[in-house]
Design a protein around this motif. Sequence first.
Motif, PDB file in Angstrom:
ATOM      1  N   THR A1171      55.894  17.243  28.309  1.00  0.00           N
ATOM      2  CA  THR A1171      55.368  18.153  27.294  1.00  0.00           C
ATOM      3  C   THR A1171      54.745  19.361  27.977  1.00  0.00           C
ATOM      4  O   THR A1171      54.016  19.216  28.962  1.00  0.00           O
ATOM      5  CB  THR A1171      54.322  17.437  26.439  1.00  0.00           C
ATOM      6  N   PRO A1172      54.993  20.591  27.499  1.00  0.00           N
ATOM      7  CA  PRO A1172      54.403  21.779  28.133  1.00  0.00           C
ATOM      8  C   PRO A1172      52.878  21.714  28.119  1.00  0.00           C
ATOM      9  O   PRO A1172      52.256  21.298  27.130  1.00  0.00           O
ATOM     10  CB  PRO A1172      54.931  22.931  27.286  1.00  0.00           C
ATOM     11  N   ILE A1173      52.276  22.116  29.253  1.00  0.00           N
ATOM     12  CA  ILE A1173      50.826  22.080  29.421  1.00  0.00           C
ATOM     13  C   ILE A1173      50.348  23.487  29.766  1.00  0.00           C
ATOM     14  O   ILE A1173      50.970  24.192  30.573  1.00  0.00           O
ATOM     15  CB  ILE A1173      50.416  21.094  30.525  1.00  0.00           C
ATOM     16  N   ALA A1174      49.246  23.891  29.148  1.00  0.00           N
ATOM     17  CA  ALA A1174      48.667  25.201  29.441  1.00  0.00           C
ATOM     18  C   ALA A1174      47.976  25.156  30.804  1.00  0.00           C
ATOM     19  O   ALA A1174      47.321  24.166  31.167  1.00  0.00           O
ATOM     20  CB  ALA A1174      47.680  25.594  28.350  1.00  0.00           C
ATOM     21  N   ILE A1175      48.133  26.230  31.520  1.00  0.00           N
ATOM     22  CA  ILE A1175      47.461  26.297  32.831  1.00  0.00           C
ATOM     23  C   ILE A1175      45.960  26.440  32.603  1.00  0.00           C
ATOM     24  O   ILE A1175      45.511  27.036  31.621  1.00  0.00           O
ATOM     25  CB  ILE A1175      48.023  27.465  33.661  1.00  0.00           C
ATOM     26  N   GLY A1176      45.226  25.874  33.502  1.00  0.00           N
ATOM     27  CA  GLY A1176      43.773  25.903  33.369  1.00  0.00           C
ATOM     28  C   GLY A1176      43.225  24.779  32.539  1.00  0.00           C
ATOM     29  O   GLY A1176      42.008  24.744  32.301  1.00  0.00           O
ATOM     30  N   THR A1177      44.061  23.851  32.110  1.00  0.00           N
ATOM     31  CA  THR A1177      43.561  22.718  31.320  1.00  0.00           C
ATOM     32  C   THR A1177      42.733  21.827  32.221  1.00  0.00           C
ATOM     33  O   THR A1177      43.178  21.395  33.291  1.00  0.00           O
ATOM     34  CB  THR A1177      44.727  21.925  30.722  1.00  0.00           C
ATOM     35  N   SER A1178      41.514  21.573  31.771  1.00  0.00           N
ATOM     36  CA  SER A1178      40.590  20.811  32.633  1.00  0.00           C
ATOM     37  C   SER A1178      41.009  19.361  32.754  1.00  0.00           C
ATOM     38  O   SER A1178      40.896  18.761  33.830  1.00  0.00           O
ATOM     39  CB  SER A1178      39.156  20.909  32.076  1.00  0.00           C
ATOM     40  N   HIS A1179      41.481  18.770  31.689  1.00  0.00           N
ATOM     41  CA  HIS A1179      41.886  17.366  31.701  1.00  0.00           C
ATOM     42  C   HIS A1179      43.290  17.267  31.123  1.00  0.00           C
ATOM     43  O   HIS A1179      43.451  17.018  29.917  1.00  0.00           O
ATOM     44  CB  HIS A1179      40.913  16.493  30.889  1.00  0.00           C
ATOM     45  N   PRO A1180      44.298  17.445  31.906  1.00  0.00           N
ATOM     46  CA  PRO A1180      45.667  17.314  31.388  1.00  0.00           C
ATOM     47  C   PRO A1180      45.913  15.897  30.887  1.00  0.00           C
ATOM     48  O   PRO A1180      45.431  14.925  31.474  1.00  0.00           O
ATOM     49  CB  PRO A1180      46.541  17.641  32.590  1.00  0.00           C
ATOM     50  N   PRO A1181      46.645  15.762  29.815  1.00  0.00           N
ATOM     51  CA  PRO A1181      46.875  14.420  29.264  1.00  0.00           C
ATOM     52  C   PRO A1181      47.881  13.632  30.085  1.00  0.00           C
ATOM     53  O   PRO A1181      48.701  14.179  30.811  1.00  0.00           O
ATOM     54  CB  PRO A1181      47.410  14.716  27.863  1.00  0.00           C
TER      55      PRO A1181
END
Length: 1724
Positions: A1171-1181
Amino acid sequence: MSPLQLPKLSAGKAKKKKGIFWGIEVTKTLRWHGWELGKETIKHLILKNVREKTQKLSYRCPSTRFFFTLFPQPIILRPGISLILPIVFRPIEKREYEDKICFKKDEGEFSVTLRATLPHPCLSFPAAVQLPACAVHNVTEITFPVRNIGDLVTVFHWEAPSPFYMIPDYSILHPGAECMVKVVFQPKVAAVYDVAATCLFGSEEKRKRTIQLKALSKYPYLQVNVVGEKKEGVQPGKFQDVLCFGSVPVGTTVEKRVEIFNMSVVDAPCRIERAEDPLLQDHVFSCDVSHGIVPAKGKLVLRIRFQPQIVGEHSIDYFTIISAGYLLQTVLKVAGSCKGPSVSLHQDSLDFDWINLGQSLMRMLEISNTSDVPAYYQFDIGVTGSVFSLDRPCGVLEGTTTLVLKEPLYVDFFGTCHSDTAKPAILQARHLSWYRTNMVRGLTFYPPDIVSAMLKDGQLQMDEKGALMLLPEVSQDKPPKEYFEVDSMTEYFYDGETSDMALFPPHVSVSPREYDFGCCLPLHKVKPLPLCVTNHTKGSITVFWTLSHGSAFQVSPEMCDIPPLKSSAFRVIFKPTQLNTLYAAEVEGFAFYKVLRHYNNIEEDATICPSWCLTVKLRAHTFEEGREHFIPQYILDVPKTFPPVAPNTDTYCSMLLLNTGTSLITFCVNQAARPSLLVKPCSGYIPPGGHQIFFLSTHPVNTLSQQHVLPLQLNSHPGYTKEIALRSCGESLNLLLEGEGNLYFKPVYIGTSFTRMYTIKNCTRLPMVFTWKIRQSDRKILSVSPTAGILQPYEALAQAWTFTPDKEIKYLLRAKVFVRRKNTDPMCPETVHYALRIVGEGALGTIRAEKEHLDLGTVLVGDLQSCTIVLLNDGICSLKYILSVEQLITGPSDSEEVCSDPLALELEHCSGTIPARSRAFVRVTVRPARQLHYTWSIKYALCSPIATDLTSTEDQQQPLCCIVATGVYPTFCITDACSAGSGSGISKLHLWRLFSLDMLNKYLKQDPTPSELIYRVPTRHSTSLNPPVYTPLLLDFNFGAAPIGSEPTLVMLLLENKGVVPVEWAFLFPSDQKMDMEHWAEDAEFSSCELHEMRIQDNQLFSVSPKSGKLLPGQEESIQLSHRHDFTGIDRLPVLLKVSYGHEILLNFSGVTVEEGQQYIHFTSSKHLFTPIAIGTSHPPKQIYELYNGGSVPVIFEVQLDEVMKIQKENFQHPVFVCLTPRGEIPPGITGHIEWIFSPLEARTYVVDVPIHIPGGESAVITFKGEGYDPNTIEETASSSKILPPSVFSGSTKLTVPGQAATLSHGRICFGNIPDCAKASRLVFLNNISESKTVVFAWQISTCKDKRVLQIAPEVGVVQPGESIPCFITLQPSGTASFCSTDLVCELYIQESLVQYERELQEWEKEKARQAVEFTITEKDLGKQKSPAGRSSDSAETKILPESKAVMRRYKTLPPIKNHPTPNQPAGHIDRRRLLDKESSQVWVKPQPPRPTLLHLGVTGTAYSLEDFSNKFTSELHKYFLSWPFSNQPLETKFVDGRRDKDRTEMEPKRLSLAAASKQELQIVTDILAGVIRGLLENTQLHDAIRSTLDEPIPYFSQFRCAESAELQDRRQCSRVPSGVSALPDLYAEKDGERKEMRQETSLSNDWLEISHHEQLREQKETISRQPAFRSLVELVLENTLQNILIEASRGEVMLTAQPRVIALPSSPSQRITSPAPPPPSRA
């Protein structure tokens, strides 16, 4: 003789209805008829044994005293033997009796009915009769028998409704007699008849019985067709109702056939009638049939004859075929003309030149008949000794023949004769021409010498032709007179002799012209006839007679000169020579100017004048008195009427008299008796074999019919007088106008034309010319075609009148028709005119559609759908319209390509006419070519003389209606899927991916390509085993893997038609697409792929049931796909999913079968997309990759992370891909998960190939791909929210597997996006669909991690039949962001099977315990020493039993559930194997638990950290209760347990990355943290805030927490506990002391104390409500309350949709508080 005797059967008795009861043949009923009171009547009952063995039976006497028989005794009947039992009937009153006699056998009883009946009337006839179909006003009939089956003489009478009649309607029938009754059906209207006719019969008591009469009447429809006629303008196959005979020879008869076709299904009687004309006594047209019957769908042939009588006459007549009681009429028009002979001479004149006296000269003359009609001809030369004679003076010219006449002719022939003394000038042809001209000018009455003198003197002169003319005529303007040809009949009759009128005055006349001497006896005393010749000229003439020396008639003197204007007397002397003889002759003489005797007397050639011929007809007879005259033998052909002429016009006819005898015939017409009739010749004679042509003339003066009777006397005897009757009538001009001269036009639209037919008829026997005259101002409005023409006698002509109004007014117009005769003088024609009154109206109008908007809904693309547009014309005029269509296509498509599409709507007709105040129907056919929305705007334009087509009416088009339709393809979708058998462990989410169902549904929503529509329906089109593929759509149907020998993998799919058109679908295997071919045409060599597919199809490794079907809109159907695991390896088969008139999708069926014990992981795909993840996400799923163990043993997998570490190294040691489960074990038939964390560093796509190693199995390399995006530059797409929507996804649960007793209300639930410090719950119902079975359920969670995150309440339970159990699924994230995708399994057991299993298990365990301590000694000699080897090694204890039970039994540990295979042993150990088999058969196998039915519930959700959730889903934050300070787990597990910390370190890549940081990175972090801490230490406000938190009191509800957790909480969060709450008891103690001091030291008021007390309580409540523990408690209470409400609602105890009720109650006075007092302080 014994009463029981053998019978003698008669023929009458043998006919009775018999039955067979257990081999005894006997009549069923014995009847008595015609009995009398007081008398005994005996009937014999015959019993016969029809079996092959002797039978015994007995009987009971009748129960009544009216029937009796012999005393009962046993009856013995041998095979084939009969017995007679006499039955006596003794009546005592007149009524009907009934009883029975019973017979008894070993098999049972049977009885014979005894019945005595009274005599009664009874008629038998059918219940219903069907009459043949009948035409209206026709008659059909049918007969049926009526039979008297009663005992009395019966009188019957029929009552039948009209139009039925019974013949006879009254009659008498004796018993047994029969008569035939005829039903006559004569309908007056067309209808279906089904009526009842009643028959009344009986004398004393009238009885009724009805018979149903059924009939059908229809109107006949007759059409007339002329056989063999081919008329221009008549289409082939059309009927022609005009019979044309053409030109027919006069006097002949021509016959032609006409067919009358009956187009109806009933016989049609008809009559052929013709309008009678009183003037037409003899019709030229006749028909041999006056009436007849035309059979249904047949024809009647009429023979029409035409026999014309008048040459040149054109005849027209009309025959009317009348049927159905003068209601229907069909008109046949017949026409024909009469043609006669066409005789012509080849020379106009014949010149004999000159000869000497006594000589003769012969010339040739040809006469021809160019017609095919024979012509009777006769030259009017009756003198035997004439100067000119003919060899054939009369005869018959056959058609197209030529005859040569060898003698000079009379009128047209001329010659000159010279003698010794007289030599006249030679007469030539020019002299005849000059003579005729001079005669017209009146110069022939002067002799040539006088004329010559006048010419010399200049009184006369010659014209350019050489004729003479007077000088005064030259000076005048009038031209000189010329000779003109006159009508031959006029010239013939108006000669001044036959009639008093003459065209030219005679020069010389003789009197009389004819004379009858009568009876001349005696012969020598006949008186001569005085003859007077008068000279009317101005000169002297010489008359001489040409006499035959042998003739009985002589003229004396033979020559004589007569002065000008004088007369001379001659005598005709008759000298008969024989008695009893007829005499007739014609005396000929010539008169000429005396000066013409010698040519020397002629000075000018133009003055020559030919001689004049004088003839006298003479008759006489010498029959003695009493002697009979010669009987004339003749044929007289005479017409009955004169040809029609106008009044005051001469009419002529001819009459032919043929002498067929051998003697002369004389004739004489007494013209004086009928002066209105002229006959020529009036007298004469006919030689034997000759004929005489008579011409008759009359002059009708009016239109009244006049009878003419003309006596014709033959052979000078009154007894031979023939009266000839002729009729004549003048025909005036008479034209009949239709509608009494009125022509009405219905209202016509302005500017348009309307044409109607108007009939005019010639009511006379003469043709007439008509000409219409219309005023010049009306010619633009009114026109007629044709404007002029000829109407033949009695002809009716239909003319086309066209009315074109130009204004909205009423018109009153007039037109005149002028009629005249066809052959009249054009200078002064007689004309009559008739006036026609025309009435019309110009009007305006519009057209509208009954429905302005017509929605056809959805139409199958490429299919046809029709509808009807109703056009309404509310005006008073007919409207002629032209329709046009505009097409608009909307929807997702290429606009340029769509615009070029042809029109998808077709009109049945684009133009037409709507009558006034009526409607028209236009059939519209729609055929959409695309799956788009079509809108057709239909416009109309009214036609005008200028605008007659679509192009010229574009500016005048007006909207009419709009038709919309949507093109659709037949399609369906997969709404549910489930697995069973070997694939029961596959979750629904995994199953959808294995079978690519999402992509299949996506394909089914798209438009099919043209190649897919080559074969619109399933077709066998291939000649090879590998059929060609015409579709670009390919999908995989992956059945997974299973061990060999296991049960088949079953996958059930639910197909639903969510469209609006029926869908026909089919799964076509390669063999289903191959055409059936002969063996010699098959290819004997197969490829490896073909052999592989043949093996799969022959063994039916893949199957689909059903393979085809049809889904109606909204209908669902389940199909079952199976894969059998009979052979190891990979099975692949291309299967074509064909949707009729829609998609073709190639499905690649594939499945794997592995060896027993082989480790095998089934990879769904070699690629996986995170799944696409935004950069800078503190806690990626966390994200999951699924692995399915398709083998029979557990499989261990290892993830090789070398490539992952390489990606991390390339990204500055940032863990882009983190595998949380690099190693794991998957049980057989279970789907395992590999957890990943994808944390992008940049907005780009990351790809890594990761090998997954399977020890002892096949490894695979999986390509993982992830995409990072920048949320600041790209708008938040909420891709995760799209994948996992926040609402519950109600997955379909309509599919059930065999034996499934319960279903889930949802097949999949989605929690959506939730923060990691909150929890969410969903409600799922477990429904027991069985009516009698109780179900026990138990929820299973696959992994321990899922158990910590998911909670199910209740986890186990019992569901009664028809009951629904609510289950609450609660998701509470574990504190880390992750994508949750879990498959919950609910195991279902039938309670009866569980109870049975437990009972059998208890019995088995009890038996096992007993066998463990029990044994039996089987040795008989107890005193002997037993060898230790003889003791069983398996025996644990021994016990002495009684000798009677001394049986040695061995017990072993019970075998496992499945039967072990028997080991292979040598051939000599057969007896031992039998012993082992016998022993093993006594082993009690341990009961196995029932196999549960598995229900899969997919649970999905996404957990975000609070910070990420608040940033991405701000609007959703208020929907969740944030309980982050507390957790369901003890706090020690979070912070104390070192192993938990280690696990947490592994799950948090951020901390791992800090520990592995470089020196530079650590220095930066140290500097930053040092600055932050230094700033906090220097902040005094922070110090004060920390101190104030120490004074907050501890809340009283902290006791709800456990001691350990409270201790830890106080230890770690002591600064957050309010000091005021914790010191609450001391606060009250301090207040008591202060009050005492305050009473002593100060005097504060009580009010201030109360206010202070309430303020403190409010602060305490607010402080408590802000505590996390209190909020958690409230949330829990509310959650339980809502769950209870939902449970009660599911049971029907609460209606959540009920309307709220508001009850208003009066307020109580006690509840009114004016000034509330503060409550006292509470002391806890």
